[in-house]
Scaffold this motif. Structure first.
Motif, PDB file in Angstrom:
ATOM      1  N   CYS A 173       0.880  -1.462   0.056  1.00  0.00           N
ATOM      2  CA  CYS A 173      -0.221  -0.169  -0.493  1.00  0.00           C
ATOM      3  C   CYS A 173       1.025   1.326  -0.131  1.00  0.00           C
ATOM      4  N   ARG A 174       0.276   2.410  -0.430  1.00  0.00           N
ATOM      5  CA  ARG A 174       1.221   3.304  -0.161  1.00  0.00           C
ATOM      6  C   ARG A 174       1.599   3.938   1.072  1.00  0.00           C
ATOM      7  N   PRO A 175       2.465   4.855   1.495  1.00  0.00           N
ATOM      8  CA  PRO A 175       3.189   4.776   3.130  1.00  0.00           C
ATOM      9  C   PRO A 175       1.992   5.071   3.703  1.00  0.00           C
ATOM     10  N   ASP A 176       1.478   6.756   3.612  1.00  0.00           N
ATOM     11  CA  ASP A 176       0.357   6.991   3.928  1.00  0.00           C
ATOM     12  C   ASP A 176      -0.632   6.152   4.480  1.00  0.00           C
ATOM     13  N   VAL A 177      -0.631   5.134   3.969  1.00  0.00           N
ATOM     14  CA  VAL A 177      -2.471   4.202   4.039  1.00  0.00           C
ATOM     15  C   VAL A 177      -1.319   3.085   5.011  1.00  0.00           C
ATOM     16  N   ALA A 178       0.383   2.761   5.483  1.00  0.00           N
ATOM     17  CA  ALA A 178       0.921   2.005   5.695  1.00  0.00           C
ATOM     18  C   ALA A 178       0.353   1.244   7.176  1.00  0.00           C
ATOM     19  N   GLY A 179       0.493   3.055   8.074  1.00  0.00           N
ATOM     20  CA  GLY A 179      -0.216   3.085  10.246  1.00  0.00           C
ATOM     21  C   GLY A 179      -0.618   2.820   9.362  1.00  0.00           C
ATOM     22  N   PRO A 180      -2.089   2.680   8.821  1.00  0.00           N
ATOM     23  CA  PRO A 180      -3.638   2.568   9.495  1.00  0.00           C
ATOM     24  C   PRO A 180      -3.596   1.072   9.432  1.00  0.00           C
ATOM     25  N   VAL A 181      -3.094   0.616   8.313  1.00  0.00           N
ATOM     26  CA  VAL A 181      -3.615  -0.704   7.842  1.00  0.00           C
ATOM     27  C   VAL A 181      -2.866  -1.645   8.543  1.00  0.00           C
ATOM     28  N   ALA A 201      -0.872   2.436  -6.067  1.00  0.00           N
ATOM     29  CA  ALA A 201      -2.165   3.228  -6.010  1.00  0.00           C
ATOM     30  C   ALA A 201      -3.071   2.886  -5.005  1.00  0.00           C
ATOM     31  N   ALA A 202      -4.016   3.398  -5.097  1.00  0.00           N
ATOM     32  CA  ALA A 202      -4.234   3.705  -3.524  1.00  0.00           C
ATOM     33  C   ALA A 202      -5.492   2.477  -3.819  1.00  0.00           C
ATOM     34  N   GLY A 203      -5.345   2.165  -2.290  1.00  0.00           N
ATOM     35  CA  GLY A 203      -6.624   0.251  -2.052  1.00  0.00           C
ATOM     36  C   GLY A 203      -5.171  -0.330  -1.444  1.00  0.00           C
ATOM     37  N   ILE A 204      -5.207  -1.504  -2.322  1.00  0.00           N
ATOM     38  CA  ILE A 204      -4.705  -2.409  -0.938  1.00  0.00           C
ATOM     39  C   ILE A 204      -3.912  -3.423  -2.308  1.00  0.00           C
ATOM     40  N   LEU A 205      -2.869  -3.855  -2.389  1.00  0.00           N
ATOM     41  CA  LEU A 205      -2.459  -4.753  -3.590  1.00  0.00           C
ATOM     42  C   LEU A 205      -1.663  -6.150  -2.171  1.00  0.00           C
ATOM     43  N   GLY A 206      -2.594  -7.212  -2.161  1.00  0.00           N
ATOM     44  CA  GLY A 206      -1.848  -8.638  -1.488  1.00  0.00           C
ATOM     45  C   GLY A 206      -1.304  -9.221  -1.859  1.00  0.00           C
ATOM     46  N   GLN A 207      -0.211  -9.771  -1.767  1.00  0.00           N
ATOM     47  CA  GLN A 207      -0.157 -11.211  -2.324  1.00  0.00           C
ATOM     48  C   GLN A 207       0.668 -12.442  -1.045  1.00  0.00           C
ATOM     49  N   SER A 208      -0.054 -13.755  -1.656  1.00  0.00           N
ATOM     50  CA  SER A 208       1.016 -14.638  -1.016  1.00  0.00           C
ATOM     51  C   SER A 208       2.523 -14.845  -1.064  1.00  0.00           C
ATOM     52  N   ALA A 209       2.751 -15.090   0.950  1.00  0.00           N
ATOM     53  CA  ALA A 209       3.961 -15.279   0.400  1.00  0.00           C
ATOM     54  C   ALA A 209       5.021 -15.898  -0.272  1.00  0.00           C
ATOM     55  N   ASP A 210       4.095 -16.883  -0.941  1.00  0.00           N
ATOM     56  CA  ASP A 210       5.298 -17.317  -1.925  1.00  0.00           C
ATOM     57  C   ASP A 210       4.894 -16.466  -3.084  1.00  0.00           C
ATOM     58  N   GLY A 211       4.001 -15.767  -3.774  1.00  0.00           N
ATOM     59  CA  GLY A 211       3.521 -15.272  -4.698  1.00  0.00           C
ATOM     60  C   GLY A 211       3.035 -15.762  -5.967  1.00  0.00           C
ATOM     61  N   THR A 212       2.589 -17.372  -5.465  1.00  0.00           N
ATOM     62  CA  THR A 212       1.309 -17.471  -6.054  1.00  0.00           C
ATOM     63  C   THR A 212       0.169 -16.912  -6.521  1.00  0.00           C
TER      64      THR A 212
END
Length: 192
Positions: free
Chosen positions: A125-133, A152-163
C-alpha cells in the motif's frame, strides 16, 4: 332476269358481303387495338409498380444504411467518452488521499485477505496508508505490510510465496466494475 339485272344483283350482294367483311374486320381490328392498348397499359402500370417498389427498396436500404452509420458513429463517440471518463476516474483513484477511503480500509483489507486464503501474506500500500493497515492487522503476525511510494490507492495483496495476487487497488476495482458502470454512465448520457 336479264344479265344486267343479274350482274347488278351480284354486285349488290358482293358489295354487301364486302361491307359486311370490312365491318367485321374493322370490329376485329378495334378489338385487337383495344386488347393491345389494355395490354400496353397493364404492362406500363406493372413496370411503374416495379419502379416504385425498387425506389421504395432503395430508399429503405439507404435509410437503414444511414441509420446504421449514425448508430455506429454514436456508439464510437459514446465509447470514446466512456474511455475518457474511466481514464480520468482511474487517474483520480490512483492518487486518492487516505482521508477519502480510510473508512473503507477494514473491508478492503478483509476482502484482500479472504482471497489470499488465510495464509501468510504481504499487503502492499502507499506509505500514508501503511500505518492504519498495520493497526488493522496488529493481531495477524502472518501478514506483512509493505509501504510502496509508487503504489496506487487501495491494497495489493499477495501470498508469501507470490503465487496468489489480489489487486484491490481502486483502479483495479474500477476496471472490474467497468462494464456495469459503463451501462449506468451510458444511461445517464442518453437521458441528458
Amino acid at each position: 332476269m336479264s344479265i344486267d339485272a343479274l350482274l347488278a344483283l351480284l354486285e349488290r350482294d358482293a358489295s354487301a358481303e364486302a361491307a359486311k367483311l370490312i365491318s367485321e374486320a374493322e370490329l376485329r381490328a378495334q378489338g385487337l387495338l383495344a386488347q393491345a392498348e389494355a395490354g400496353a397499359q397493364r404492362r406500363g402500370a406493372e413496370a411503374l409498380d416495379r419502379l416504385r417498389e425498387a425506389g421504395r427498396r432503395t430508399v429503405a436500404c439507404e435509410t437503414a444504411a444511414a441509420a446504421r452509420g449514425y448508430r455506429e458513429s454514436h456508439l464510437r463517440e459514446r465509447a470514446l467518452l466512456l474511455d475518457r471518463v474511466f481514464t480520468d476516474a482511474e487517474r483520480e483513484l490512483r492518487a486518492a488521499a487516505i482521508d477519502r477511503y480510510q473508512g473503507q480500509l477494514p473491508a478492503l483489507v478483509d476482502a484482500t485477505l479472504r482471497f489470499l486464503e488465510g495464509g501468510p501474506a504481504v499487503l502492499h500500500c502507499r506509505p500514508d496508508v501503511a500505518g492504519p493497515v498495520e493497526q488493522l492487522l496488529k493481531d495477524r503476525a502472518d501478514v506483512t505490510v509493505r509501504a510502496d511510494a509508487d503504489a496506487a490507492a487501495g491494497i495489493l495483496g499477495q501470498s508469501a510465496d507470490g503465487t496468489i495476487v489480489v489487486n484491490n487497488t481502486f483502479a483495479a476495482l474500477l476496471r472490474r466494475q467497468e462494464a456495469d458502470l459503463a451501462v449506468a454512465v451510458a444511461a445517464r448520457f442518453e437521458a441528458e
